[in-house]
Design a protein around this motif. Structure first.
Motif, short mmCIF file in Angstrom:
data_model
loop_
_atom_site.label_atom_id
_atom_site.label_comp_id
_atom_site.label_asym_id
_atom_site.label_seq_id
_atom_site.Cartn_x
_atom_site.Cartn_y
_atom_site.Cartn_z
N THR A 192 37.85 -111.26 123.19
CA THR A 192 36.76 -110.35 123.47
C THR A 192 36.67 -109.33 122.33
N PRO A 193 35.55 -108.63 122.21
CA PRO A 193 35.47 -107.59 121.19
C PRO A 193 36.59 -106.55 121.31
N ASP A 194 36.93 -106.16 122.53
CA ASP A 194 38.01 -105.19 122.71
C ASP A 194 39.34 -105.73 122.19
N GLU A 195 39.56 -107.01 122.38
CA GLU A 195 40.82 -107.60 121.89
C GLU A 195 40.87 -107.63 120.37
N LEU A 197 39.47 -105.38 118.43
CA LEU A 197 39.78 -104.00 118.05
C LEU A 197 41.24 -103.67 118.36
N ASP A 198 41.74 -104.18 119.47
CA ASP A 198 43.15 -103.95 119.81
C ASP A 198 44.08 -104.53 118.76
N HIS A 202 39.02 -101.19 112.97
CA HIS A 202 38.23 -100.04 113.40
C HIS A 202 36.80 -100.44 113.75
N ILE A 216 30.71 -102.79 116.60
CA ILE A 216 31.41 -102.28 117.77
C ILE A 216 32.65 -101.53 117.32
N THR A 217 32.79 -100.29 117.77
CA THR A 217 33.98 -99.49 117.50
C THR A 217 34.54 -99.01 118.84
N ARG A 218 35.62 -98.26 118.79
CA ARG A 218 36.21 -97.70 120.01
C ARG A 218 35.26 -96.70 120.68
N GLU A 219 34.44 -96.05 119.87
CA GLU A 219 33.61 -94.97 120.38
C GLU A 219 32.17 -95.37 120.65
N GLU A 221 28.69 -98.53 120.07
CA GLU A 221 28.17 -99.84 119.72
C GLU A 221 26.77 -99.64 119.15
#
Length: 293
Positions: A192-195, A197-198, A202, A216-219, A221
């Motif tokens: 997934t996009p979160d994975e 970034l994990d 950045h 897509i960033t942590r803060e 999209e």
């Protein structure tokens, strides 16, 4: 200066001739295309690859000079990689002839001079085959203090050992600041996009064909739609996007180790999308010059 590190090859593009179907040899390779596009967009750029001294290698070297790309290749008398292209409704599929080539046989001992290099871009089929994959991984891990962008440009038919390839990507994703994946790439990875970034990035740039691209960033999209153009073929589209995105960050002075502002992200995405739209509107990987945008 941005160092692009990865394959340079000859795309054998299908052409109709008076004698029937044939192929036209065009300079190419995912990382080579990105370097060419960066040079044409006015960004300071160099290319590190394994380059042949044969007639195709000379053609590749001349193309770098013509697009303002500094050549930091390792030169050998091995042959140049050939990629025969099949087009289906403008979408390209590739058959690679790569055994024992100058690009394939690059080793960690061929590492380039890093003087003046302020950012690193890697990717393409060079991350999937040995021994050059080890060379590009070693170069990246050694220079992980620099901003790093990676586009694995996954071609499943070219991956001999999926477990080894995935393990290498894991190590590279851990030091990457920007990761570019297509919707097909991320599906193949099963992430997934979160994975993504994990894993360490950045910024994830996720290209979705006609739907455009998301940063897509942590803060946040940021989404930019694709341009509507008549597609001749898709050769070099993603490579040109990569160059436009990097050139946009460079112009804004935010090509660094942290995520830029939403406004800077949007401007970089828009440059990447606009440049890619021009590339797909003409045959082969022929990225635009800054004056065309």
């Amino acid at each position: 200066m941005i160092l692009c590190a990865g394959e340079a090859l000859i795309d054998m593009l299908p052409r109709e001739t008076s004698d029937g179907p044939g192929f036209y040899p065009a300079t190419g390779g995912a990382v080579f295309n990105t370097a060419i596009a960066l040079g044409r967009l006015g960004a300071p750029v160099a290319l590190h690859t394994g380059l042949s001294s044969d007639l195709f290698g000379v053609r590749l070297s001349d193309a770098l000079s013509a697009s303002n790309v500094q050549n930091r290749a390792a030169i050998s008398d091995r042959p140049t990689t050939l990629a025969f292209v099949t087009l289906t409704d403008g979408h390209a599929e590739y058959a690679f002839y790569d055994e024992g080539t100058a690009g394939r046989m690059l080793s960690p001992e061929n590492a380039p001079d890093m003087g003046g290099i302020t950012a690193l871009f890697i990717g393409g089929i060079s991350l999937a085959v040995e021994p050059c994959a080890r060379a590009y991984e070693a170069l990246t891990l050694t220079n992980a203090h620099l901003p790093v962008m990676i586009d694995p440009n996954i071609r499943p038919g070219f991956i001999r050992d999926a477990q080894v390839f995935r393990a290498r990507l894991d190590r590279l994703l851990a030091v990457a600041d920007v990761v570019k994946l297509s919707d097909v790439d991320i599906d193949w990875l099963g992430m997934t996009p979160d994975e993504v970034l994990d894993a360490g990035a950045h910024i994830l740039c996720l290209t979705e064909g006609a739907a455009g691209v998301r940063a897509i960033t942590r803060e946040a999209e940021v989404r930019v739609p694709a341009h509507r153009v008549e597609v001749v073929d898709t050769v070099g589209a993603g490579d040109t996007f990569n160059a436009g995105f990097l050139a946009g960050l460079h112009r804004a002075g935010v090509l660094g180790k942290q995520a830029p502002s939403d406004g800077d992200l949007r401007a970089a995405l828009e440059l990447g999308v606009a440049a890619a739209a021009i590339t797909v509107s003409r045959a082969g990987a022929n990225p635009p010059w800054a004056s065309e945008l």
